[in-house]
Design an enzyme around this catalytic site. Structure first.
Site, PDB file in Angstrom:
ATOM      1  N   ASN A 175      36.943 -15.588  14.590  1.00 39.77           N
ATOM      2  CA  ASN A 175      36.396 -16.944  14.633  1.00 39.77           C
ATOM      3  C   ASN A 175      36.430 -17.546  13.236  1.00 39.77           C
ATOM      4  O   ASN A 175      35.837 -16.990  12.311  1.00 39.77           O
ATOM      5  CB  ASN A 175      34.950 -16.922  15.147  1.00 39.77           C
ATOM      6  CG  ASN A 175      34.436 -18.306  15.509  1.00 39.77           C
ATOM      7  OD1 ASN A 175      35.000 -18.962  16.386  1.00 39.77           O
ATOM      8  ND2 ASN A 175      33.396 -18.755  14.834  1.00 39.77           N
ATOM      9  N   GLU A 176      37.162 -18.632  13.104  1.00 43.31           N
ATOM     10  CA  GLU A 176      37.160 -19.392  11.842  1.00 43.31           C
ATOM     11  C   GLU A 176      37.269 -18.471  10.613  1.00 43.31           C
ATOM     12  O   GLU A 176      36.393 -18.482   9.750  1.00 43.31           O
ATOM     13  CB  GLU A 176      35.910 -20.278  11.762  1.00 43.31           C
ATOM     14  CG  GLU A 176      35.841 -21.282  12.892  1.00 43.31           C
ATOM     15  CD  GLU A 176      34.651 -22.240  12.807  1.00 43.31           C
ATOM     16  OE1 GLU A 176      33.680 -21.938  12.096  1.00 43.31           O
ATOM     17  OE2 GLU A 176      34.699 -23.299  13.464  1.00 43.31           O
ATOM     18  N   CYS A 209      34.508  -7.730  -3.722  1.00 38.13           N
ATOM     19  CA  CYS A 209      34.235  -6.303  -3.941  1.00 38.13           C
ATOM     20  C   CYS A 209      35.405  -5.653  -4.690  1.00 38.13           C
ATOM     21  O   CYS A 209      36.453  -6.266  -4.890  1.00 38.13           O
ATOM     22  CB  CYS A 209      33.978  -5.605  -2.607  1.00 38.13           C
ATOM     23  SG  CYS A 209      35.484  -5.233  -1.680  1.00 38.13           S
ATOM     24  N   GLU A 269      36.811 -26.505  19.765  1.00 39.15           N
ATOM     25  CA  GLU A 269      35.367 -26.735  19.739  1.00 39.15           C
ATOM     26  C   GLU A 269      35.102 -28.163  19.308  1.00 39.15           C
ATOM     27  O   GLU A 269      35.704 -28.635  18.344  1.00 39.15           O
ATOM     28  CB  GLU A 269      34.677 -25.844  18.695  1.00 39.15           C
ATOM     29  CG  GLU A 269      34.650 -24.370  18.978  1.00 39.15           C
ATOM     30  CD  GLU A 269      33.898 -23.621  17.862  1.00 39.15           C
ATOM     31  OE1 GLU A 269      33.130 -24.244  17.106  1.00 39.15           O
ATOM     32  OE2 GLU A 269      34.113 -22.418  17.745  1.00 39.15           O
ATOM     33  N   GLU A 290      21.185 -21.666  16.283  1.00 39.96           N
ATOM     34  CA  GLU A 290      21.809 -22.883  16.815  1.00 39.96           C
ATOM     35  C   GLU A 290      21.114 -23.418  18.063  1.00 39.96           C
ATOM     36  O   GLU A 290      21.748 -24.061  18.893  1.00 39.96           O
ATOM     37  CB  GLU A 290      23.290 -22.606  17.102  1.00 39.96           C
ATOM     38  CG  GLU A 290      24.051 -22.311  15.830  1.00 39.96           C
ATOM     39  CD  GLU A 290      25.551 -22.117  16.042  1.00 39.96           C
ATOM     40  OE1 GLU A 290      26.335 -22.765  15.340  1.00 39.96           O
ATOM     41  OE2 GLU A 290      25.920 -21.309  16.908  1.00 39.96           O
ATOM     42  N   LYS A 291      19.803 -23.160  18.176  1.00 39.69           N
ATOM     43  CA  LYS A 291      19.149 -23.562  19.419  1.00 39.69           C
ATOM     44  C   LYS A 291      19.059 -25.071  19.586  1.00 39.69           C
ATOM     45  O   LYS A 291      18.885 -25.563  20.692  1.00 39.69           O
ATOM     46  CB  LYS A 291      17.777 -22.902  19.575  1.00 39.69           C
ATOM     47  CG  LYS A 291      16.784 -23.204  18.487  1.00 39.69           C
ATOM     48  CD  LYS A 291      15.500 -22.430  18.763  1.00 39.69           C
ATOM     49  CE  LYS A 291      14.532 -22.509  17.608  1.00 39.69           C
ATOM     50  NZ  LYS A 291      15.062 -21.862  16.379  1.00 39.69           N
TER      51      LYS A 291
HETATM   52  C1  GLA Z   1      31.607 -23.364  14.348  1.00 39.56           C
HETATM   53  C2  GLA Z   1      31.559 -22.034  15.060  1.00 39.56           C
HETATM   54  C3  GLA Z   1      30.697 -22.027  16.289  1.00 39.56           C
HETATM   55  C4  GLA Z   1      29.447 -22.842  16.101  1.00 39.56           C
HETATM   56  C5  GLA Z   1      29.810 -24.227  15.664  1.00 39.56           C
HETATM   57  C6  GLA Z   1      28.601 -25.142  15.515  1.00 39.56           C
HETATM   58  O1  GLA Z   1      32.667 -24.149  14.679  1.00 39.56           O
HETATM   59  O2  GLA Z   1      32.838 -21.546  15.398  1.00 39.56           O
HETATM   60  O3  GLA Z   1      30.389 -20.687  16.590  1.00 39.56           O
HETATM   61  O4  GLA Z   1      28.635 -22.239  15.148  1.00 39.56           O
HETATM   62  O5  GLA Z   1      30.460 -24.161  14.419  1.00 39.56           O
HETATM   63  O6  GLA Z   1      28.968 -26.454  15.258  1.00 39.56           O
HETATM   64 ZN    ZN Z   2      35.970  -6.932  -0.185  1.00 37.84          ZN
END
Ligand code: GLA
Ligand code: ZN
Length: 685
Positions: A156-157, A164, A310, A358-359
């Protein structure tokens, strides 16, 4: 033979994909049934599953628990909802940190981070790589043939920057590969300045904190390395997945305007381009910036599909002030992505979390449930998109390109320049905004892209230019292209070393002038400018220059160019501010100062007009128009951002897809505020 990943993607996910991140692990089983019912109601076709599920799937080292995921996969599959299955490497489980603390990321200042958030891993750590790949292998073996599996969402992203000792070794090895010898490294980094000459490789390190100003060439190489190490990490996992499930497309999600990863290097490694984007409802210009991101994704894809992976259905929760999307804005923003080539509209996330960081982040299904306005809008959009399957797949016909270049971003915001409050994003977005309001189709490129198809090339603040890129600009202009170049461009090479031949060394012949001095303006100060008498670029009475210019002035000496505008006050009064040069069969317009937006609009309009660029369709101010070509069909999108009702006098006949009615040339097409129309041009019905 298994089908090619892209073919299988198209076959299994025809039309415009709709869905979001699904995190069933945050909910009791009883909620899952409700999720499925509502997903079907909203015509959800794809969910991203398991992005942060590692600690549940493997509660202890080698101890796997896939039962719940089996159930969810089956449930989705039985209900015709496909899965974009994540490898959960973005959040390693707490046991990994306890058992192998060396797998945790180290910040630039040397602090080793702890657990309790996400993205806390070291990309070089062998044990992290081993365990995350073991998890990926398990997922591929277990679900590779599952009917619900449509694609892989790897990590993810990606972005963590780790300082290190292992990453330090990695940096050295990377530098040895790139520069070959220590002599070469010393030369490229200019280490004779301030006595930094290295005499042994073991003296070369990551840019950990230093006493004063940093060495800009080292920072630049580090930024390149920081992308490469993440790409390498991704690639290992992707290759592993491909070896088990060769027919399943794989990607990872990119972030909008993300300084720490050069997505030009990422794009070829993915089967589908995926973007996470959160335009800020508090900033109306964020929709213009979003358009720029979409034009970038389409170009990065180079013919591959791109997905809006997203977006928020309403407010996010990570900023200081999180405004909701007002009625219709989520729909408008979704169509904006489709209008610029997206084949998917997806959200973070499906159901709003009840707990955790993130609620208060919005979701397709908010805490308020089915009665909420957001849910109503989400459901409605899902219904609409289901009827727009014919739009999927697209190609660009842009004849205008604007340069957006990560290497330049890193360099131009680097250390110790005449002006040290550059905001590259803001500058490029300003130029893009001038293009956007003309509705001309635009690709977002670099000077290393194939430029042959463009008539106009906008080059904002391209401080860094390699020799090959300088040649590319020269041959573009000499071959008949129209370039618009703004100040502080063509100054350094790829190692952040001044290009000799006076400023702008890389562009002197192109702009037909040279800069005697950079002359930044004091914060808040402006200087007057006015079109020069006899200039031919800005035809007729020229308005829009009253706000003058700010931030920067070049003291320009003309060397073959015509003068378009001059400064009217200050010590450079009467001297050139904008040049117009015609080398070969093309044209180069050079802005030696930071124009106020309206003046920039005028110049951009003039350059486009002169190059014969037309929008796909005329429209009133504030109505965004794009074209999308699919197969032999042409679609026109009209998006009303103006805040009030608007009327478009139609120049085409065809079928307006959203209302399902025929429209004809000469008709007045009414658009409500935030209204959208999509016309399939032609008379074939
Ligand atoms: C990112 C993450 C998600 C979420 C969103 C919230 O894009 O990939 O998991 O945290 O931000 O905007
Ligand atoms: Zn490292």
């Amino acid at each position: 033979m298994s089908p090619k990943p892209l073919e299988s993607f198209r076959q299994r996910l025809p039309g415009i994909i709709y869905g979001g991140d699904y995190n069933p692990e945050q909910w009791p089983r009883s909620t899952w049934q409700d999720d499925i019912r509502l997903m079907r109601e909203a015509n959800v076709t794809l969910v991203s599953l398991g992005v942060f599920s590692w600690s549940l799937l493997e509660p202890a080292d080698g101890d796997f628990n896939f039962g719940w995921l089996d159930e969810v996969m089956d449930l989705l599959g039985e209900n015709g909802i496909l899965v974009n299955l994540a490898t959960p490497n973005a959040s390693p489980p707490p046991w990994l940190a306890t058992d192998f603390p060396e797998a945790l990321m180290v910040e630039r200042d040397g602090t080793r981070v702890g657990v309790g958030s996400r993205g806390h891993f070291c990309p070089s750590s062998p044990v992290y790589r081993d365990r995350s790949q073991r998890m990926a292998r398990q997922l591929a073996q277990r679900y590779g043939a599952h009917p619900a599996l449509a694609m892989w969402h790897i990590g993810n992203e990606y972005h963590a920057q780790c300082f290190c000792d292992l990453c330090d070794d990695g940096f050295r090895t990377w530098l040895q590969g790139k520069h070959g010898s220590l002599d070469e490294l010393n030369t490229r980094w200019g280490t004779t300045l301030w006595g930094q000459v290295y005499s042994d490789w073991n003296q070369v390190h990551l840019p950990r904190p230093v006493r004063g100003w940093v060495n800009p060439a080292r920072e630049l190489d580090f930024a390149r390395f920081a992308t490469d190490i993440q790409v390498d990490l991704y690639r290992q996992e992707r290759d592993l997945l491909k070896s088990i499930t060769p027919g399943i497309p794989a990607t990872t999600n990119f972030v909008q305007f993300f300084r720490v990863q050069d997505y030009r290097r990422w794009a070829p490694e993915t089967d589908v381009i995926a973007l996470d984007i959160y335009p800020d409802p508090a900033k109306p210009a964020s929709l213009v910036e979003a358009a720029m991101q979409y034009d970038l994704m389409r170009h990065l894809g180079d013919g591959k599909p791109w997905m809006m992976m997203e977006q928020a259905a309403g407010a996010v929760s990570q900023w200081k002030v999180n405004l909701p999307k007002q009625p219709g804005m989520m729909r408008l923003g979704s169509y904006q992505a489709i209008a610029r080539g997206a084949d998917a509209v997806m959200f973070f996330q499906w159901r709003a979390s009840r707990f955790g960081q993130e609620k208060f982040h919005s979701a397709m299904l908010p805490h308020g449930g089915e009665a909420s306005r957001t849910w109503q809008e989400v459901r409605q959009l899902g219904k609409e998109l289901a009827a727009l399957a014919e739009l999927a797949g697209s190609r660009s016909a842009a004849e205008v390109a604007i340069v957006w270049d990560w290497e330049n971003w890193w360099a131009v915001e680097g250390a110790a320049h005449p002006l040290n409050n550059y905001n590259y994003r803001e500058v490029v977005a300003g130029h893009y905004q001038s293009l956007w309001r003309t509705n001309a189709a635009v690709d977002v490129v670099t000077l290393s892209s194939d430029l042959s198809r463009y008539k106009v090339l906008v080059i904002p603040n391209q401080y860094l230019m390699s020799p090959t890129q300088q040649l590319a600009v020269e041959s573009f202009v000499e071959g008949g292209g129209h370039a618009l170049v703004s100040y502080f461009s063509g100054i350094v090479d790829q190692d952040d070393q001044i290009i000799e031949n006076g400023y702008p060394g890389g562009l002197r012949g192109v702009i037909g002038g040279h800069i005697r001095d950079f002359s930044p303006l004091a914060p808040g100060a402006t200087v007057g400018i006015t079109p020069a008498s006899g200039q031919t670029l800005l035809s007729g009475t020229v308005q829009g220059f009253d706000d003058g210019a700010s931030r920067w002035q070049d003291d320009l000496a003309v060397e073959g160019a015509d003068v378009v505008a001059v400064y009217t006050d200050g010590y450079l009064a009467g001297r050139p501010a904008i040049l117009d040069h015609r080398p070969g069969t093309g044209r180069a317009v050079y802005l030696g100062t930071h124009l106020a937006q309206e003046a920039l609009d005028r110049v951009v309009e003039a350059v486009l007009n002169d190059a014969g660029i037309r929008p796909p369709h005329a429209a009133p101010e504030g109505v965004e128009v794009t074209e999308r070509f699919t197969g032999s069909r042409r679609y026109l999108f009209f998006l009303n951002h103006s805040g009030s009702a608007a009327v478009v006098d139609l120049e085409v006949s065809g079928l307006e897809l959203l209302a399902g009615r025929q429209v004809a040339v000469g008709e007045s097409l009414k658009l409500e505020p935030v209204g959208v129309a999509v016309i399939r041009a032609g008379t074939e019905g």
